[in-house]
Design a protein around this motif. Structure first.
Motif, PDB file in Angstrom:
ATOM      1  N   PRO A   1      37.420  -2.368 -26.784  1.00 47.04           N
ATOM      2  CA  PRO A   1      38.440  -1.320 -26.944  1.00 47.04           C
ATOM      3  C   PRO A   1      39.685  -1.811 -27.674  1.00 47.04           C
ATOM      4  O   PRO A   1      40.220  -1.123 -28.551  1.00 47.04           O
TER       5      PRO A   1
ATOM      6  N   GLU B   1      40.930  -0.392 -31.420  1.00 44.90           N
ATOM      7  CA  GLU B   1      42.259   0.193 -31.629  1.00 44.90           C
ATOM      8  C   GLU B   1      43.037  -0.584 -32.687  1.00 44.90           C
ATOM      9  O   GLU B   1      43.758   0.004 -33.505  1.00 44.90           O
TER      10      GLU B   1
ATOM     11  N   PHE C   1      41.986   1.363 -23.432  1.00 46.82           N
ATOM     12  CA  PHE C   1      42.521   2.085 -24.590  1.00 46.82           C
ATOM     13  C   PHE C   1      43.977   2.465 -24.335  1.00 46.82           C
ATOM     14  O   PHE C   1      44.314   3.005 -23.280  1.00 46.82           O
TER      15      PHE C   1
ATOM     16  N   TYR D   1      39.448   8.480 -24.142  1.00 48.17           N
ATOM     17  CA  TYR D   1      38.043   8.297 -23.757  1.00 48.17           C
ATOM     18  C   TYR D   1      37.535   9.549 -23.050  1.00 48.17           C
ATOM     19  O   TYR D   1      38.204  10.104 -22.182  1.00 48.17           O
TER      20      TYR D   1
END
Length: 654
Positions: free
Chosen positions: A514, A518, A555, A560
């Protein structure tokens, strides 16, 4: 011809099994465009009382067909892929129940094994110490089985989103009660279902139900049938959590009272009818005893009433009674209408006549008999009442009365009640993820920790077994795959889809965690290094059926979402519609320019490619060939298994 590996072979077997035994099991799913047209036409035909009367006479008395109903029955399955994958036909011995007129009954049932059952058997996970094996075995034995019990006119498929979520941390069993769901008194060739029920089993199910008398359908006798099902399917030392909806809540209460003391750990009661001090017959459809008696003596009149009741189609009273009076989503109305069509009138009358409410004394005894372990740290709230604010059938007051009764009787809080706004009787149909989340959160926080009813505990045990909390199946194969697709395009790149195909992320992975994903999209120094991708990734939709091998909480910017689909099976119409609706909701609520949504199952080829292609065709107007080729170019080799591609052409290429 290339050989299939074990994983591919199992997938083909699963797809074959999920095709079902219905004559229409392989027909194309219902076309949204045609459904909308038929639904609108039926509504127009019944717009005034006089036009509705004319239509009623034509269909009810002159034998005219109802094109909308016929199309839905032939193309819209009553069950779902989750049930199709895990269901089986089961014969239940009733010889120990003297109040029943039959000695055996055959029903369609479901069993989803605990997620750790196969994991602990994997040869790759056999490096545990003897002490660890003993510890895990003991903890697994303490984890209860979740038993789902539907209501009058219901079926176990109505629990699909909740069963899918809770099966990530528990074993699940359920059954279609006699005469409902796929435990039918009569199977029809033109009614689609997905479950693989052979013709022989269909006849066996129907024959056993035909032998039942009116007396056999009294609530206490239905409880006896469920009691025997549990006794014959669940080991003596295994505990239970009962989850019921509507009439199923009263069956759950009576069942908890009947089972051995300490057998039941708790109850989740959805949309419960009011619990009374004295046993009463449930009101008839018209809520008048005279009308109800008339229907029981002349069942054909009840058939006519039901024809009239649903004559306006997806916006008819038969649908809005279960959902809400207004503002029902098209898909929710369609699903409810399909379930209504599946109900046999004679079965409904027999259950209604025999319905005996659970009493407050039944509830008190049931809760007193819960397995309150002396080692528990404190009193837990092991009964959860959930009701919808717009429930027109059972009302929402029942949840507060039940909760208050238990608090007053025990002198402390032993239960909870939750009112869900803007939903009616069919709670899980209208707000599936929200209500499933409420239930999981309650179980994790209000039930004893010793029950291990938590996905977090499953991850912890997997880490202990494999040495890696975020372990992956076939890790080497996963590592070699392209993490994120290029943009999916057509017409030489002039049209860019708002989605990317992905393999599942892995927490802590150097390339595809994650945090790294990002960083790729939101670090200005690295954005230009994402070759072949234009846009900002704003969300990830996890369509796998498992707990993801990463923490969604990692995140910081990307959102999500979980939209679980059944592994090794082509997503069914229900899954397709949920996915498309979720994508539309995410995009409509975002003001990010060139917003992208990442979609992943495990490897990101078959289910991922299939659902992305469904969106491209249904929403963006691409042809099937454009969608399949676009995904293939973006994430080679594209959809790998031919039956997924075949399903797209069968569904859309007409």
């Amino acid at each position: 011809m290339s050989q299939l590996n074990d994983e591919d072979f199992q997938e083909l077997l699963a797809v074959k099994a999920s095709a079902g035994s219905s004559t229409f099991a392989n027909t194309a799913p219902a076309s949204c465009e045609k459904l909308h047209q038929l639904a609108l036409l039926q509504e127009q035909k019944t717009k005034t009382i006089w036009s509705k009367l004319v239509e009623f006479v034509k269909i009810g008395f002159l034998g005219y067909s109802n094109e909308l109903e016929e199309y839905i029955l032939e193309n819209e399955a009553n069950d779902c892929s989750l049930v199709a994958k895990y269901s089986s036909t089961t014969s239940i011995d009733l010889s120990n129940q003297p109040t029943l007129s039959i000695d055996e009954i055959t029903l369609q049932t479901l069993k989803i094994p605990h997620p750790l059952t196969n994991f602990t058997k994997n040869d790759a996970n056999q490096e545990m110490s003897f002490q660890d094996k003993e510890k895990i075995s003991k903890e697994l034995s303490e984890s209860p089985i979740l038993v789902f019990i539907h209501g009058m006119g219901g079926q176990m498929s109505q629990f699909e989103p909740l069963m899918g979520l809770l099966s990530q941390c528990s074993e699940v069993i359920a059954l279609d009660l006699p005469g409902f769901g796929n435990s039918k008194i009569q199977f029809y060739n033109n009614r689609k279902f997905l479950s693989p029920i052979t013709l022989q089993d269909q006849r066996k199910i129907s024959a056993s139900i035909e032998k039942m008398t009116w007396h056999d359908f009294e609530t206490d006798n239905i409880v006896n049938i469920v009691y025997e099902f549990i006794s014959q399917q669940v080991s003596e030392n295994k505990k239970l959590v009962l989850i019921g909806h509507s009439m199923g809540t009263h069956i759950s209460i009576k069942l908890a009272k009947k089972l051995a003391r300490g057998k039941v750990e708790g109850m989740i009661l959805l949309s419960p009818p009011e619990i009374e001090e004295t046993q009463e017959l449930v009101p008839a459809v018209h809520k008048t005893s005279s009308a109800f008696k008339l229907f029981t003596y002349a069942p054909f009149l009840f058939d006519y009433f039901r024809v009239w009741d649903r004559l306006s189609g997806l916006n008819s009273t038969s649908v809005t009674r279960q959902l809400s009076k207004t503002n029902n989503a098209f898909y929710n109305s369609l699903r409810q209408f399909r379930w209504n069509l599946d109900v046999n009138s004679s079965m409904l009358l027999k259950y209604a006549k025999g319905f005996r409410r659970a009493t407050t004394s039944d509830l008190l005894v049931a809760v007193e008999r819960f397995n309150d372990n002396p080692c528990d740290k404190h009193t837990y709230e092991k009964t959860l009442f959930i009701g919808g604010s717009n429930d027109q059938l059972t009302g929402v007051k029942a949840i507060y009365k039940g909760d208050k009764f238990l608090a007053d009787t025990f002198g402390r809080k032993v239960s909870s009640s939750v009112e869900v706004k803007d939903v009616g009787h069919s709670l899980l149909l209208v707000k599936p993820e929200y209500i499933s989340g409420i239930i999981l959160n309650h179980i994790e926080s209000k039930f004893p920790e010793r029950l291990h009813l938590s996905p977090a505990w499953v991850l912890k045990v997997k880490a202990l077994i494999s040495g890696d909390k975020w372990g992956l199946k076939n890790e080497l194969k996963w590592s070699d795959l392209q993490p994120i697709s290029f943009n999916i395009t057509r017409r030489n790149g002039s049209d860019i889809a708002p989605m990317l195909g992905m393999k599942t992320l892995r927490e802590g992975d150097n390339n595809h965690s994650p945090a790294n994903v990002e960083l790729m999209f939101y670090n200005s120094d690295q954005v230009n290094s994402i070759k072949g991708v234009k846009g900002k990734l704003i969300a990830i939709i996890d369509i796998s059926a498992d707990i993801p091998p990463y923490s969604p909480k990692s995140f910081k910017i990307i959102q999500y979402y979980k939209c679980a689909t059944v592994s090794k099976v082509v997503p069914d119409q229900s899954s397709i519609r949920r996915f498309i609706q979720l994508v539309n909701d995410i995009l409509s609520n975002s003001d990010v320019e060139d917003a992208l949504i990442g979609v992943h199952c495990h490897y990101g080829f078959n289910r991922t490619g299939f659902l992305i292609c469904c969106y491209l065709v249904e929403v963006l107007g691409w042809t099937v060939q454009e969608a399949v080729e676009g995904f293939k170019q973006a994430k080679p080799p594209g959809i790998k298994h031919p039956h997924f591609i075949d399903a797209l052409y069968v569904k859309y290429d007409k």
